[in-house]
Write a protein that holds these residues in place. Structure first.
Motif, PDB file in Angstrom:
ATOM      1  N   ASP A   1       0.700  -1.123  -0.177  1.00 21.25           N
ATOM      2  CA  ASP A   1      -0.003  -0.052  -0.053  1.00 21.25           C
ATOM      3  C   ASP A   1       0.869   1.234  -0.055  1.00 21.25           C
ATOM      4  OD1 ASP A   1      -1.990  -1.525  -0.014  1.00 21.25           O
ATOM      5  OD2 ASP A   1      -2.783  -1.291   2.117  1.00 21.25           O
ATOM      6  N   ALA A   2       1.857   1.100   0.976  1.00 14.57           N
ATOM      7  CA  ALA A   2       2.845   2.352   0.821  1.00 14.57           C
ATOM      8  C   ALA A   2       3.615   2.578  -0.597  1.00 14.57           C
ATOM      9  CB  ALA A   2       4.018   2.126   1.991  1.00 14.57           C
ATOM     10  N   ALA A   3       3.641   1.521  -1.495  1.00  9.89           N
ATOM     11  CA  ALA A   3       4.374   1.651  -2.780  1.00  9.89           C
ATOM     12  C   ALA A   3       3.358   2.177  -3.708  1.00  9.89           C
ATOM     13  CB  ALA A   3       4.901   0.289  -3.103  1.00  9.89           C
ATOM     14  N   ILE A   4       2.187   1.794  -3.520  1.00 10.27           N
ATOM     15  CA  ILE A   4       1.031   2.173  -4.566  1.00 10.27           C
ATOM     16  C   ILE A   4       0.892   3.727  -4.118  1.00 10.27           C
ATOM     17  CG2 ILE A   4      -1.267   2.173  -4.974  1.00 10.27           C
ATOM     18  CD1 ILE A   4      -1.042  -0.926  -4.171  1.00 10.27           C
ATOM     19  N   SER A   5       0.626   4.011  -2.811  1.00  6.07           N
ATOM     20  CA  SER A   5       0.590   5.507  -2.403  1.00  6.07           C
ATOM     21  C   SER A   5       1.834   6.587  -3.122  1.00  6.07           C
ATOM     22  CB  SER A   5       0.471   5.624  -1.077  1.00  6.07           C
ATOM     23  OG  SER A   5       0.247   6.969  -0.748  1.00  6.07           O
ATOM     24  N   ALA A   6       2.843   5.910  -2.884  1.00  9.06           N
ATOM     25  CA  ALA A   6       3.959   6.742  -3.420  1.00  9.06           C
ATOM     26  C   ALA A   6       3.813   6.822  -4.888  1.00  9.06           C
ATOM     27  CB  ALA A   6       5.273   6.078  -3.115  1.00  9.06           C
ATOM     28  N   ILE A   7       3.381   5.724  -5.854  1.00 15.37           N
ATOM     29  CA  ILE A   7       3.603   5.932  -7.204  1.00 15.37           C
ATOM     30  C   ILE A   7       2.282   6.883  -7.634  1.00 15.37           C
ATOM     31  CG2 ILE A   7       2.537   4.861  -9.184  1.00 15.37           C
ATOM     32  CD1 ILE A   7       3.745   2.111  -7.860  1.00 15.37           C
ATOM     33  N   GLU A   8       1.340   6.697  -6.928  1.00 14.39           N
ATOM     34  CA  GLU A   8      -0.044   7.882  -7.034  1.00 14.39           C
ATOM     35  C   GLU A   8       0.376   9.301  -6.885  1.00 14.39           C
ATOM     36  OE1 GLU A   8      -3.170   5.920  -4.510  1.00 14.39           O
ATOM     37  OE2 GLU A   8      -3.662   4.657  -6.503  1.00 14.39           O
ATOM     38  N   LYS A   9       1.270   9.506  -5.897  1.00 15.60           N
ATOM     39  CA  LYS A   9       1.629  10.799  -5.520  1.00 15.60           C
ATOM     40  C   LYS A   9       2.787  11.321  -6.486  1.00 15.60           C
ATOM     41  CE  LYS A   9       0.371  10.332  -0.418  1.00 15.60           C
ATOM     42  NZ  LYS A   9       0.753  10.290   0.863  1.00 15.60           N
ATOM     43  N   GLY A  10       3.235  10.371  -7.327  1.00  8.38           N
ATOM     44  CA  GLY A  10       4.210  10.772  -8.296  1.00  8.38           C
ATOM     45  C   GLY A  10       5.691  10.936  -7.632  1.00  8.38           C
ATOM     46  N   CYS A  11       6.034   9.826  -6.864  1.00  6.66           N
ATOM     47  CA  CYS A  11       7.166   9.800  -6.080  1.00  6.66           C
ATOM     48  C   CYS A  11       8.219   9.007  -7.012  1.00  6.66           C
ATOM     49  CB  CYS A  11       6.950   9.333  -4.632  1.00  6.66           C
ATOM     50  SG  CYS A  11       6.038  10.042  -3.623  1.00  6.66           S
ATOM     51  N   GLY A  12       8.114   9.037  -8.290  1.00  9.25           N
ATOM     52  CA  GLY A  12       8.910   8.262  -8.900  1.00  9.25           C
ATOM     53  C   GLY A  12      10.152   8.930  -9.679  1.00  9.25           C
ATOM     54  N   LYS A  13      10.581  10.120  -8.809  1.00  2.00           N
ATOM     55  CA  LYS A  13      11.797  10.957  -9.309  1.00  2.00           C
ATOM     56  C   LYS A  13      12.932  10.406  -8.777  1.00  2.00           C
ATOM     57  CE  LYS A  13       8.820  13.727 -11.306  1.00  2.00           C
ATOM     58  NZ  LYS A  13       8.720  13.537 -12.979  1.00  2.00           N
ATOM     59  N   TYR A  14      14.047  10.992  -9.523  1.00  2.00           N
ATOM     60  CA  TYR A  14      15.407  10.787  -8.509  1.00  2.00           C
ATOM     61  C   TYR A  14      15.266  11.263  -7.142  1.00  2.00           C
ATOM     62  CZ  TYR A  14      17.763  10.273 -13.236  1.00  2.00           C
ATOM     63  OH  TYR A  14      17.914   9.773 -14.373  1.00  2.00           O
ATOM     64  N   THR A  15      16.237  10.658  -6.400  1.00  5.06           N
ATOM     65  CA  THR A  15      16.399  11.021  -4.860  1.00  5.06           C
ATOM     66  C   THR A  15      17.790  11.339  -4.671  1.00  5.06           C
ATOM     67  OG1 THR A  15      17.079   9.020  -3.705  1.00  5.06           O
ATOM     68  CG2 THR A  15      14.585   9.490  -4.458  1.00  5.06           C
ATOM     69  N   ALA A  16      18.169  11.715  -3.348  1.00  9.18           N
ATOM     70  CA  ALA A  16      19.458  12.030  -2.998  1.00  9.18           C
ATOM     71  C   ALA A  16      20.074  10.489  -2.823  1.00  9.18           C
ATOM     72  CB  ALA A  16      19.565  12.421  -1.620  1.00  9.18           C
ATOM     73  N   VAL A  17      21.496  10.163  -3.406  1.00  7.73           N
ATOM     74  CA  VAL A  17      22.224   9.158  -3.551  1.00  7.73           C
ATOM     75  C   VAL A  17      21.954   8.259  -2.289  1.00  7.73           C
ATOM     76  CG1 VAL A  17      24.254   7.835  -3.675  1.00  7.73           C
ATOM     77  CG2 VAL A  17      23.881   9.777  -5.084  1.00  7.73           C
ATOM     78  N   ALA A  18      21.877   8.676  -1.086  1.00  5.77           N
ATOM     79  CA  ALA A  18      21.789   8.021   0.187  1.00  5.77           C
ATOM     80  C   ALA A  18      20.481   7.544   0.254  1.00  5.77           C
ATOM     81  CB  ALA A  18      22.320   8.511   1.427  1.00  5.77           C
ATOM     82  N   GLY A  19      19.393   8.293  -0.140  1.00  9.77           N
ATOM     83  CA  GLY A  19      18.137   7.774   0.114  1.00  9.77           C
ATOM     84  C   GLY A  19      17.250   9.002   0.643  1.00  9.77           C
ATOM     85  N   ILE A  20      15.960   8.949   0.716  1.00  7.69           N
ATOM     86  CA  ILE A  20      15.069  10.044   1.021  1.00  7.69           C
ATOM     87  C   ILE A  20      15.020  10.270   2.834  1.00  7.69           C
ATOM     88  CG2 ILE A  20      13.460   9.755  -0.897  1.00  7.69           C
ATOM     89  CD1 ILE A  20      11.520   8.425   1.013  1.00  7.69           C
ATOM     90  N   LYS A  21      14.834  11.200   3.201  1.00 13.17           N
ATOM     91  CA  LYS A  21      15.175  11.667   4.755  1.00 13.17           C
ATOM     92  C   LYS A  21      14.188  10.552   5.368  1.00 13.17           C
ATOM     93  CE  LYS A  21      16.875  16.255   4.494  1.00 13.17           C
ATOM     94  NZ  LYS A  21      16.787  17.654   4.741  1.00 13.17           N
ATOM     95  N   GLU A  22      12.806  10.383   4.933  1.00  9.57           N
ATOM     96  CA  GLU A  22      11.916   9.732   5.481  1.00  9.57           C
ATOM     97  C   GLU A  22      12.468   8.331   5.775  1.00  9.57           C
ATOM     98  OE1 GLU A  22       9.568  12.695   3.246  1.00  9.57           O
ATOM     99  OE2 GLU A  22      11.566  11.673   3.063  1.00  9.57           O
TER     100      GLU A  22
END
Length: 389
Positions: free
Chosen positions: A49-70
């Motif tokens: 569900d968390a993955a689906i929500s991220a897709i729907e929110k348009g979170c498919g962009k590049y992130t910082a190399v180490a990862g997102i802060k969350e």
């Protein structure tokens, strides 16, 4: 045309056996596979569900190399809650699976002729990573009755001026043994006043049985914390093998910086959607799902144990964690590859030869499959051993 370093690598024997089993299944053969080290459970719904929500929110962009802060914050919280470890966000990096974490650390730490101590039997990829970096694997074999765990005396004798890294895996693949806090403290004492880095592979941390406790190597004392790279992921405990989520944490700022640079010039960030999906697996919301899996694995271990104990001429260490048995067949056949090929051909059961883990005369089974298949497959193995010639 190929580089010398690319030609020193050997194919992963676990994937090779799994692929062969899949080919036979595709031809209609009744194959039971105990080869692949991955949970047969589906990924918990809250993660999906968390993955689906991220897709729907348009979170498919590049992130910082180490990862997102969350996600980094969730890892930080997990390490504190489960292991008593305090890491800054800047000391944590997400990787494409724990294998990626290990590979990058080896690449940044090991040079030509550096020695890396590896307890045997070992996960198949450890020595290959070392050889690719130009280093020399130094194997230490413990006693089977003690789960092949190495002792402080063995470690002391193996250390030379060229020793750069000690690789530890607890709970272990392929044994399923777990180092006690006292055993780890003894190893840590040997390492004092050295510059040896410990790569602590803790992938099976939450798959433990019989109320046996787990101790993270970095949590032992301040010296251990400074020299350890804590490596973990969600392929096993989170039932997320294909999502490729791993992470590393280290107080070694130079190493963290080097790994970030290497990752930045190779994969960049790991899959952004996977990062968001990992958060509920790290922050405690999946704890009940993990416990349900753990209980199922313990039951399966006990079912397998009851059957294996009745098979003559074999021996093994009772697994305390992970989901494997590593079975000694030296009284039957010292050539593990020959044994396993015949087993697959004659009984259609796929297991992994011990030679791939540095121990011929053994084979590994994974009980990350249904109770019915465990019973059926082990009965075939028992019949095969009875008639072996």
């Amino acid at each position: 045309m190929l580089t010398k370093r690319s030609q020193v690598l050997e194919e992963s024997i676990t994937f090779a056996i799994a692929s062969l089993a899949d080919e036979l299944k595709a031809k209609g053969e009744d194959v039971i596979s105990f080869s692949t080290g991955e949970p047969d459970f589906d990924t918990p719904k809250i993660i999906k569900d968390a993955a689906i929500s991220a897709i729907e929110k348009g979170c498919g962009k590049y992130t910082a190399v180490a990862g997102i802060k969350e996600t980094l914050k969730a890892i930080q919280t997990k390490l504190k809650k489960d292991n008593g470890l305090d890491y800054e966000i800047s000391e944590i990096i997400t990787n494409v699976g724990a294998k990626h974490s290990l590979f990058q650390c080896i690449e940044c730490l090991v040079e030509k002729d550096d020695e890396v101590i590896i307890p045997a039997p070992y996960w198949v990829s450890y020595p290959e990573m070392v050889k690719f970096a130009g280093g020399k694997p130094i194997f230490i074999e413990g006693l089977e009755k003690n789960g092949f765990k190495i002792t402080a005396d063995q470690l002391q004798k193996a250390i030379t001026s060229k020793t750069k890294v000690l690789m530890l895996n607890s709970p272990s693949n392929p044994i399923g043994s777990i180092y006690s806090k006292e055993e780890l403290l003894a190893l840590a004492e040997v390492l004092k006043n050295t510059n040896i880095v410990v790569l602590s592979d803790e992938m099976y941390e939450k798959l433990r049985y019989d109320n046996i406790k787990f101790t993270a190597f970095a949590s032992l004392n301040e010296d251990a914390l400074k020299r350890t790279v804590t490596i973990n992921g969600l392929s096993k405990c989170g039932a997320m093998p294909g999502w490729r989520f791993g992470y590393m944490a280290s107080k070694n700022k130079a190493l963290v910086s080097a790994v970030k640079k290497l990752q930045g010039q190779s994969t960049s960030n790991i899959c952004s959607i996977t990062q968001y999906a990992a958060i509920p697996a790290l922050d405690g919301r999946c704890d009940q799902d993990i416990e349900t899996m753990r209980q199922a694995f313990q039951k399966r271990r006990d079912i397998a144990l009851e059957i294996l104990e009745k098979i003559p001429n074999i021996s093994f260490y009772k697994p305390e964690g992970a989901f494997y048995f590593f079975i000694n067949i030296q009284k039957i056949e010292k050539d593990s590859m020959k044994f396993c090929k015949k087993l697959l051909e004659e009984q259609k059961v796929a297991v992994v030869p011990g030679i791939g883990f540095g121990m011929d005369g053994y084979f590994r089974i994974s009980y990350a499959t249904s109770e019915d298949l465990i019973k059926k497959g082990l009965e075939r193995i028992a019949q095969f051993i009875k008639n072996y010639n």
